[in-house]
Scaffold this motif. Sequence first.
Motif, mmCIF file in Angstrom:
data_model
loop_
_atom_site.group_PDB
_atom_site.id
_atom_site.type_symbol
_atom_site.label_atom_id
_atom_site.label_comp_id
_atom_site.label_asym_id
_atom_site.label_seq_id
_atom_site.Cartn_x
_atom_site.Cartn_y
_atom_site.Cartn_z
ATOM 1 N N ASP A 195 0.873 -0.798 -0.077
ATOM 2 C CA ASP A 195 0.055 0.478 -0.029
ATOM 3 C C ASP A 195 0.760 1.382 -0.111
ATOM 4 O O ASP A 195 2.126 0.607 0.255
ATOM 5 C CB ASP A 195 -1.057 0.275 1.437
ATOM 6 N N VAL A 196 0.632 2.833 -0.483
ATOM 7 C CA VAL A 196 1.241 3.388 0.089
ATOM 8 C C VAL A 196 1.364 3.728 1.125
ATOM 9 O O VAL A 196 0.545 3.470 2.165
ATOM 10 C CB VAL A 196 -0.159 4.021 -0.379
ATOM 11 N N SER A 197 2.948 4.553 1.526
ATOM 12 C CA SER A 197 2.961 4.911 3.385
ATOM 13 C C SER A 197 1.927 6.049 2.993
ATOM 14 O O SER A 197 0.721 6.104 2.417
ATOM 15 C CB SER A 197 4.194 5.952 3.215
ATOM 16 N N VAL A 245 -7.342 2.810 -10.066
ATOM 17 C CA VAL A 245 -6.363 1.482 -10.435
ATOM 18 C C VAL A 245 -6.169 1.014 -8.824
ATOM 19 O O VAL A 245 -4.474 0.752 -9.795
ATOM 20 C CB VAL A 245 -6.154 1.752 -12.192
ATOM 21 N N GLY A 246 -5.906 -0.165 -8.792
ATOM 22 C CA GLY A 246 -5.294 -1.272 -7.888
ATOM 23 C C GLY A 246 -5.773 -0.703 -6.722
ATOM 24 O O GLY A 246 -5.128 0.701 -5.858
ATOM 25 N N THR A 247 -6.944 -1.553 -6.075
ATOM 26 C CA THR A 247 -7.066 -1.583 -4.985
ATOM 27 C C THR A 247 -6.071 -1.829 -3.638
ATOM 28 O O THR A 247 -6.092 -1.719 -2.107
ATOM 29 C CB THR A 247 -8.652 -2.174 -4.892
ATOM 30 N N PHE A 306 -5.829 0.734 1.438
ATOM 31 C CA PHE A 306 -5.650 0.891 2.120
ATOM 32 C C PHE A 306 -5.524 2.992 1.651
ATOM 33 O O PHE A 306 -6.664 4.577 1.923
ATOM 34 C CB PHE A 306 -4.480 1.492 3.003
ATOM 35 N N SER A 307 -5.341 2.797 0.960
ATOM 36 C CA SER A 307 -5.419 5.007 -0.208
ATOM 37 C C SER A 307 -6.802 4.570 -0.782
ATOM 38 O O SER A 307 -6.688 5.653 -0.884
ATOM 39 C CB SER A 307 -5.000 4.770 -1.713
ATOM 40 N N THR A 308 -7.757 3.447 -0.892
ATOM 41 C CA THR A 308 -9.063 3.541 -1.105
ATOM 42 C C THR A 308 -9.373 4.761 -0.018
ATOM 43 O O THR A 308 -10.508 5.647 0.063
ATOM 44 C CB THR A 308 -9.297 3.134 -1.074
ATOM 45 N N LEU A 331 -10.573 -0.112 -8.670
ATOM 46 C CA LEU A 331 -10.392 -1.618 -9.422
ATOM 47 C C LEU A 331 -9.733 -2.505 -8.838
ATOM 48 O O LEU A 331 -8.547 -2.167 -8.982
ATOM 49 C CB LEU A 331 -10.125 -1.226 -11.115
ATOM 50 N N GLU A 332 -9.462 -3.741 -8.624
ATOM 51 C CA GLU A 332 -9.159 -4.814 -8.424
ATOM 52 C C GLU A 332 -9.417 -6.299 -9.274
ATOM 53 O O GLU A 332 -10.349 -6.649 -9.392
ATOM 54 C CB GLU A 332 -9.116 -4.829 -6.845
ATOM 55 N N LEU A 333 -8.214 -6.491 -9.952
ATOM 56 C CA LEU A 333 -7.532 -7.629 -10.495
ATOM 57 C C LEU A 333 -8.583 -9.334 -9.732
ATOM 58 O O LEU A 333 -9.060 -9.978 -9.640
ATOM 59 C CB LEU A 333 -6.873 -8.242 -10.608
ATOM 60 N N GLU A 334 -7.961 -8.490 -7.701
ATOM 61 C CA GLU A 334 -8.407 -10.477 -7.037
ATOM 62 C C GLU A 334 -9.079 -10.268 -6.120
ATOM 63 O O GLU A 334 -9.657 -9.284 -5.223
ATOM 64 C CB GLU A 334 -7.148 -10.589 -6.232
ATOM 65 N N PRO A 386 -9.916 -8.058 -14.639
ATOM 66 C CA PRO A 386 -8.859 -6.982 -15.149
ATOM 67 C C PRO A 386 -8.949 -5.298 -15.143
ATOM 68 O O PRO A 386 -10.441 -5.406 -15.653
ATOM 69 C CB PRO A 386 -8.630 -7.881 -16.014
ATOM 70 N N ALA A 387 -7.884 -4.387 -14.814
ATOM 71 C CA ALA A 387 -8.477 -2.908 -14.776
ATOM 72 C C ALA A 387 -8.896 -2.985 -16.233
ATOM 73 O O ALA A 387 -10.295 -2.109 -16.523
ATOM 74 C CB ALA A 387 -7.847 -2.553 -14.356
ATOM 75 N N LYS A 388 -8.380 -3.280 -16.923
ATOM 76 C CA LYS A 388 -8.805 -3.096 -18.904
ATOM 77 C C LYS A 388 -9.717 -3.716 -18.963
ATOM 78 O O LYS A 388 -10.475 -2.451 -19.534
ATOM 79 C CB LYS A 388 -7.287 -3.880 -19.556
ATOM 80 N N ILE A 439 -3.856 6.165 -10.236
ATOM 81 C CA ILE A 439 -3.484 4.670 -11.035
ATOM 82 C C ILE A 439 -2.146 3.807 -10.127
ATOM 83 O O ILE A 439 -1.260 4.275 -10.226
ATOM 84 C CB ILE A 439 -2.763 5.036 -12.468
ATOM 85 N N ASP A 440 -2.168 2.730 -9.505
ATOM 86 C CA ASP A 440 -1.217 2.019 -8.681
ATOM 87 C C ASP A 440 -2.328 0.349 -8.378
ATOM 88 O O ASP A 440 -1.944 -0.117 -7.940
ATOM 89 C CB ASP A 440 -1.516 2.370 -7.445
ATOM 90 N N ALA A 441 -2.157 -0.184 -10.073
ATOM 91 C CA ALA A 441 -1.547 -1.393 -10.307
ATOM 92 C C ALA A 441 -0.690 -2.243 -10.811
ATOM 93 O O ALA A 441 0.611 -1.724 -10.242
ATOM 94 C CB ALA A 441 -3.113 -1.666 -10.736
HETATM 95 C C1 LIG Z 1 0.150 -1.510 -5.477
HETATM 96 S S1 LIG Z 1 -0.645 -2.591 -5.100
HETATM 97 C C2 LIG Z 1 -2.266 -1.298 -4.864
HETATM 98 C C3 LIG Z 1 -1.722 -0.531 -3.258
HETATM 99 C C4 LIG Z 1 -3.208 0.370 -3.083
HETATM 100 N N1 LIG Z 1 -3.677 1.241 -3.775
HETATM 101 C C5 LIG Z 1 -3.651 1.381 -1.844
HETATM 102 O O1 LIG Z 1 -2.302 2.070 -2.139
HETATM 103 O O2 LIG Z 1 -3.349 1.002 -0.483
HETATM 104 C C6 LIG Z 1 -1.798 -2.762 -7.231
HETATM 105 C C7 LIG Z 1 -2.776 -4.133 -6.658
HETATM 106 O O3 LIG Z 1 -3.530 -3.623 -8.022
HETATM 107 C C8 LIG Z 1 -4.104 -4.687 -8.163
HETATM 108 N N2 LIG Z 1 -3.940 -4.932 -10.187
HETATM 109 C C9 LIG Z 1 -2.671 -6.246 -10.685
HETATM 110 N N3 LIG Z 1 -3.209 -6.220 -12.065
HETATM 111 C C10 LIG Z 1 -4.087 -5.688 -12.018
HETATM 112 C C11 LIG Z 1 -5.073 -5.640 -13.142
HETATM 113 N N4 LIG Z 1 -4.630 -6.085 -14.195
HETATM 114 N N5 LIG Z 1 -5.918 -5.451 -12.927
HETATM 115 C C12 LIG Z 1 -6.237 -4.760 -11.602
HETATM 116 N N6 LIG Z 1 -5.939 -4.606 -10.440
HETATM 117 C C13 LIG Z 1 -4.405 -4.880 -10.921
HETATM 118 C C14 LIG Z 1 -3.046 -6.535 -7.369
HETATM 119 O O4 LIG Z 1 -3.807 -7.158 -7.002
HETATM 120 C C15 LIG Z 1 -3.170 -5.189 -6.496
HETATM 121 O O5 LIG Z 1 -3.931 -5.720 -4.744
#
Ligand SMILES: C[S@@+](CC[C@H](N)C(=O)[O-])C[C@H]1O[C@@H](n2cnc3c(N)ncnc32)[C@H](O)[C@@H]1O
Length: 219
Positions: free
Chosen positions: A40-42, A64-66, A70-72, A88-91, A117-119, A136-138
């Motif tokens: 997660d971000v600091s 993009v990337g949940t 935490f950042s949300t 948006l979260e892949l998992e 997938p975020a795409k 954007i953080d995925a």
């Molecule tokens: C660095 S973490 C995000 C951290 C979050 N933003 C925070 O600061 O709390 C990256 C996230 O992106 C997700 N991710 C990776 N590839 C992805 C994709 N193609 N589509 C959506 N989410 C994806 C990962 O599963 C992971 O949970």
Amino acid sequence: VSDPAWSAVDEYLAGHLLSDDEALTAALANNKAQGLPPIDVSAVQGKLLHLLARMAGARRVLEVGTLGGFSTIWLARALPEGGKVVTLELEARNAKVARENVDRAAVGDKVEILVGPAKDSLAAMQPGDPFDFVFIDADKQSNAHYVQEAIRLGRPGTTIIVDNVVRDGGVIDAGSTNAQIVGTRRMFELLAKEGRLDATAIQMVGAKGWDGFVLALVL
Ligand SMILES: C[S@@+](CC[C@H](N)C(=O)[O-])C[C@H]1O[C@@H](n2cnc3c(N)ncnc32)[C@H](O)[C@@H]1O
């Protein structure tokens, strides 16, 4: 690359500028308990996102990337009544933890989590009710695509932040075969020629090592 002093300074800054926060502490503890990686971000960067979203007067935020949210939580707390973070979260496993965390933080009604997938999630979104702020953080290999989608789904004045664009200095390695670095460099090439954006980037050190972020404005 890291230095214990960078974390110590982050702790000093957080100690003076961030209050104790039960919901964010609980979110990180829940992430750890459920096996999510600590990427997660600091805390100080979370507060930066929060302040930037408030300064932008954001009502609608795209993330993009949940991960565990935490950042949300920081972003959702920046929004007025009726505001929304679409994240948006892949998992599915991460999204479930994030839902627990945002609900515990009492911002659940402001957060919509789209799993997959975020795409694909982005492709299904139509411009119309534009996003004011995009974080954007995925998967870094897709960053150029995510920036283009942020422009499509934004409006003139939308703020775009892209995290982790320095990568221990790896961004200047033109011969890198690391997909994340190749993707980050491709994004900078896009930013250099994209006439619909004005952007800068800041490198930083801290509890998360040596990295940095892009700050862009849609024109
Ligand atoms: C660095 S973490 C995000 C951290 C979050 N933003 C925070 O600061 O709390 C990256 C996230 O992106 C997700 N991710 C990776 N590839 C992805 C994709 N193609 N589509 C959506 N989410 C994806 C990962 O599963 C992971 O949970």
